[in-house]
Design a protein around this motif. Structure first.
Motif, PDB file in Angstrom:
ATOM      1  N   LEU A  11     -65.862 -52.571   9.058  1.00 27.77           N
ATOM      2  CA  LEU A  11     -66.677 -53.386   8.135  1.00 27.77           C
ATOM      3  C   LEU A  11     -65.599 -54.148   7.174  1.00 27.77           C
ATOM      4  O   LEU A  11     -65.864 -54.080   5.758  1.00 27.77           O
ATOM      5  CB  LEU A  11     -67.599 -52.747   7.505  1.00 27.77           C
ATOM      6  CG  LEU A  11     -68.671 -52.071   8.538  1.00 27.77           C
ATOM      7  CD1 LEU A  11     -69.637 -51.203   7.395  1.00 27.77           C
ATOM      8  CD2 LEU A  11     -69.395 -53.065   9.146  1.00 27.77           C
ATOM      9  N   GLY A  12     -64.398 -54.723   7.765  1.00 27.53           N
ATOM     10  CA  GLY A  12     -63.697 -55.565   6.860  1.00 27.53           C
ATOM     11  C   GLY A  12     -64.358 -56.756   6.775  1.00 27.53           C
ATOM     12  O   GLY A  12     -65.642 -56.967   6.953  1.00 27.53           O
ATOM     13  N   SER A  35     -63.981 -47.017   4.686  1.00 26.37           N
ATOM     14  CA  SER A  35     -64.506 -47.196   3.067  1.00 26.37           C
ATOM     15  C   SER A  35     -65.990 -47.419   3.388  1.00 26.37           C
ATOM     16  O   SER A  35     -66.306 -48.390   3.497  1.00 26.37           O
ATOM     17  CB  SER A  35     -63.838 -48.401   2.399  1.00 26.37           C
ATOM     18  OG  SER A  35     -62.365 -48.009   2.729  1.00 26.37           O
ATOM     19  N   VAL A  72     -55.094 -48.278  15.151  1.00 28.61           N
ATOM     20  CA  VAL A  72     -56.286 -47.609  14.487  1.00 28.61           C
ATOM     21  C   VAL A  72     -57.375 -47.565  15.210  1.00 28.61           C
ATOM     22  O   VAL A  72     -58.297 -46.536  15.252  1.00 28.61           O
ATOM     23  CB  VAL A  72     -56.599 -48.765  13.261  1.00 28.61           C
ATOM     24  CG1 VAL A  72     -57.943 -48.342  12.622  1.00 28.61           C
ATOM     25  CG2 VAL A  72     -55.395 -48.784  12.091  1.00 28.61           C
ATOM     26  N   LEU A  76     -59.180 -43.997  15.747  1.00 26.91           N
ATOM     27  CA  LEU A  76     -60.902 -43.732  15.652  1.00 26.91           C
ATOM     28  C   LEU A  76     -61.495 -43.333  16.633  1.00 26.91           C
ATOM     29  O   LEU A  76     -62.573 -42.424  16.378  1.00 26.91           O
ATOM     30  CB  LEU A  76     -61.319 -45.087  14.731  1.00 26.91           C
ATOM     31  CG  LEU A  76     -60.762 -45.520  13.364  1.00 26.91           C
ATOM     32  CD1 LEU A  76     -61.716 -46.430  12.797  1.00 26.91           C
ATOM     33  CD2 LEU A  76     -61.220 -44.104  12.139  1.00 26.91           C
TER      34      LEU A  76
HETATM   35  P1  NDP Z   1     -59.791 -56.604   7.059  1.00 25.50           P
HETATM   36  O1  NDP Z   1     -58.364 -56.226   6.246  1.00 25.50           O
HETATM   37  O2  NDP Z   1     -60.940 -57.086   6.096  1.00 25.50           O
HETATM   38  O3  NDP Z   1     -60.361 -55.284   7.612  1.00 25.50           O
HETATM   39  C1  NDP Z   1     -59.756 -54.151   8.278  1.00 25.50           C
HETATM   40  C2  NDP Z   1     -60.509 -53.112   8.768  1.00 25.50           C
HETATM   41  O4  NDP Z   1     -59.809 -52.197   9.444  1.00 25.50           O
HETATM   42  C3  NDP Z   1     -61.412 -52.348   7.738  1.00 25.50           C
HETATM   43  O5  NDP Z   1     -62.671 -52.088   8.093  1.00 25.50           O
HETATM   44  C4  NDP Z   1     -60.623 -51.306   7.590  1.00 25.50           C
HETATM   45  O6  NDP Z   1     -61.315 -50.107   6.879  1.00 25.50           O
HETATM   46  C5  NDP Z   1     -60.037 -50.900   8.893  1.00 25.50           C
HETATM   47  N1  NDP Z   1     -58.854 -50.151   8.777  1.00 25.50           N
HETATM   48  C6  NDP Z   1     -57.609 -50.517   8.535  1.00 25.50           C
HETATM   49  N2  NDP Z   1     -56.740 -49.338   8.625  1.00 25.50           N
HETATM   50  C7  NDP Z   1     -57.523 -48.397   8.908  1.00 25.50           C
HETATM   51  C8  NDP Z   1     -57.415 -47.114   9.249  1.00 25.50           C
HETATM   52  N3  NDP Z   1     -55.865 -46.453   9.322  1.00 25.50           N
HETATM   53  N4  NDP Z   1     -58.420 -46.264   9.730  1.00 25.50           N
HETATM   54  C9  NDP Z   1     -59.548 -46.695   9.602  1.00 25.50           C
HETATM   55  N5  NDP Z   1     -59.839 -47.805   9.497  1.00 25.50           N
HETATM   56  C10 NDP Z   1     -58.833 -48.694   9.132  1.00 25.50           C
HETATM   57  O7  NDP Z   1     -59.423 -57.320   8.286  1.00 25.50           O
HETATM   58  P2  NDP Z   1     -60.708 -58.577   8.848  1.00 25.50           P
HETATM   59  O8  NDP Z   1     -62.020 -58.096   8.904  1.00 25.50           O
HETATM   60  O9  NDP Z   1     -60.357 -59.546   8.572  1.00 25.50           O
HETATM   61  O10 NDP Z   1     -59.879 -58.388  10.311  1.00 25.50           O
HETATM   62  C11 NDP Z   1     -60.261 -57.442  11.328  1.00 25.50           C
HETATM   63  C12 NDP Z   1     -59.943 -57.906  12.742  1.00 25.50           C
HETATM   64  O11 NDP Z   1     -60.633 -59.218  13.016  1.00 25.50           O
HETATM   65  C13 NDP Z   1     -58.563 -58.117  12.787  1.00 25.50           C
HETATM   66  O12 NDP Z   1     -58.089 -57.915  14.220  1.00 25.50           O
HETATM   67  C14 NDP Z   1     -58.312 -59.770  12.678  1.00 25.50           C
HETATM   68  O13 NDP Z   1     -57.206 -60.208  13.347  1.00 25.50           O
HETATM   69  C15 NDP Z   1     -59.660 -60.163  13.492  1.00 25.50           C
HETATM   70  N6  NDP Z   1     -60.273 -61.551  13.025  1.00 25.50           N
HETATM   71  C16 NDP Z   1     -60.317 -61.844  11.468  1.00 25.50           C
HETATM   72  C17 NDP Z   1     -60.494 -63.139  10.977  1.00 25.50           C
HETATM   73  C18 NDP Z   1     -60.624 -63.551   9.790  1.00 25.50           C
HETATM   74  O14 NDP Z   1     -60.550 -64.656   9.282  1.00 25.50           O
HETATM   75  N7  NDP Z   1     -60.774 -62.511   8.956  1.00 25.50           N
HETATM   76  C19 NDP Z   1     -60.734 -64.230  12.320  1.00 25.50           C
HETATM   77  C20 NDP Z   1     -60.606 -63.651  13.661  1.00 25.50           C
HETATM   78  C21 NDP Z   1     -60.312 -62.429  13.909  1.00 25.50           C
HETATM   79  P3  NDP Z   1     -61.536 -50.102   5.165  1.00 25.50           P
HETATM   80  O15 NDP Z   1     -62.382 -50.932   4.965  1.00 25.50           O
HETATM   81  O16 NDP Z   1     -61.786 -48.779   4.948  1.00 25.50           O
HETATM   82  O17 NDP Z   1     -60.094 -50.266   4.767  1.00 25.50           O
END
Ligand code: NDP
Length: 290
Positions: A11-12, A35, A72, A76
């Motif tokens: 849920l980024g 988180s 990751v 997971l």
């Molecule tokens: P974020 O940085 O917002 O989110 C990253 C996610 O990965 C969070 O849920 C984070 O959890 C999780 N994460 C990272 N490290 C770990 C770990 N070691 N263990 C467990 N969970 C982990 O990135 P986005 O959501 O923007 O991007 C996610 C995907 O979507 C990527 O592959 C990106 O390329 C793709 N994408 C994104 C776009 C954008 O505009 N944002 C556009 C198109 C594709 P936590 O919240 O706990 O940190």
């Protein structure tokens, strides 16, 4: 619209937008994130917060994963692999074609159906008419879940090779990246004297680039045809122009390394006897220069 239950892991910025779109489309949505607080707004809108990845996977026949990277993702999912048997995993995490094929093999070994995906949207455009999502891998799970996946953006199936969605995703991103590099290079040039503002220059650049994209289908048709290219330019004219771009960049105090490399490549073609610039030639040289 069906009401398939869906799980979203990660849920980024993007994962939250995906879960939000599924809730809006009326799907029962279970979510998990490292988180946990990032699920709060979604839970307030009706999502179910799973305590573990395994619990999240077990909640739905369809699990979407959107995480930082494939390492990751695997770390997971591995402890919850037993829960995946008989379910569908759609990995929307950005990665390479090789990573996608390895992830498919990993999932299939654990009895899961697998699709790899590439999201061609930013979080604010998910579920809008601009958004599309590329999928490749097994056709049966795509057909089974296409209606649900359409909630994220137009769902485009590219074929049975799980790596194709990642290949197209990264190719599209590469075009975007080079375009933005070109944009900033052009802005640096245009604002190098007292006259220009970036804003005023960009008012010219956007229609210019928009017009130039109209030429791409003709170049693409030449690349596909294998016959005599319809679209050609004299190599000497192209070389003279790129030389001027390199010189003008240097004169403006702007880095010219891309154009110097381009001049060197074009000079090599001329030295080899080439006289025209064509789409198939450019692609052929790119394929062999790596
Ligand atoms: P974020 O940085 O917002 O989110 C990253 C996610 O990965 C969070 O849920 C984070 O959890 C999780 N994460 C990272 N490290 C770990 C770990 N070691 N263990 C467990 N969970 C982990 O990135 P986005 O959501 O923007 O991007 C996610 C995907 O979507 C990527 O592959 C990106 O390329 C793709 N994408 C994104 C776009 C954008 O505009 N944002 C556009 C198109 C594709 P936590 O919240 O706990 O940190």
């Amino acid at each position: 619209m069906g009401t398939t239950a869906v799980t979203v892991i990660g849920l980024g910025e993007m994962g939250r937008a995906l879960a939000d779109a599924l809730l809006t489309a009326g799907h029962s949505t279970t979510v998990w994130n490292r988180s946990a607080a990032k699920a709060d707004d979604l839970v307030a809108r009706g999502a179910v917060r799973a305590a573990t990845v395994e619990e999240a996977v077990l909640a739905s026949p369809l699990t979407l994963v959107c995480l930082l990277d494939y390492d990751v993702t695997t770390a997971l999912l591995e402890p919850a692999a037993g829960a995946l048997r008989g379910r569908t995993l759609v990995n929307l995490t950005n990665g390479t074609p090789t990573q996608a094929r390895e992830a498919e093999a990993w999932a299939v070994q654990r009895g899961a159906a697998y699709l790899d995906g590439g999201i061609m949207a930013i979080p604010s455009t998910v579920a809008t008419p601009q958004a599309f999502v590329l999928y490749s891998g097994q056709k049966a799970p795509f057909d089974a879940h296409q209606a649900t996946l359409e909630a994220l953006g137009a769902a485009k199936y590219l074929g049975a090779d799980a790596g194709t969605a990642a290949l197209y995703d990264l190719a599209l991103l590469s075009a975007m990246h080079v375009m933005f590099d070109g944009f900033f290079h052009a802005v640096a040039m245009a604002t190098s004297n007292e006259e220009g503002t970036a804003t005023g220059f960009t008012e010219l650049l956007v229609p210019w680039l928009t017009n130039m994209t109209q030429v791409m289908p003709a170049f693409a048709a030449d690349v596909d045809s294998g016959g005599e290219p319809a679209l050609t330019q004299g190599l000497d004219v192209v070389l003279a122009g790129v030389r001027n771009m390199a010189r003008a960049s240097r004169d403006a105090g702007v880095r010219a390394d891309y154009f110097e490399q381009s001049v060197a490549d074009l000079e090599k073609q001329v030295a080899e006897g080439a006289t025209v610039y064509t789409g198939p030639d450019v692609v052929r040289r790119l394929r062999t220069s790596g």
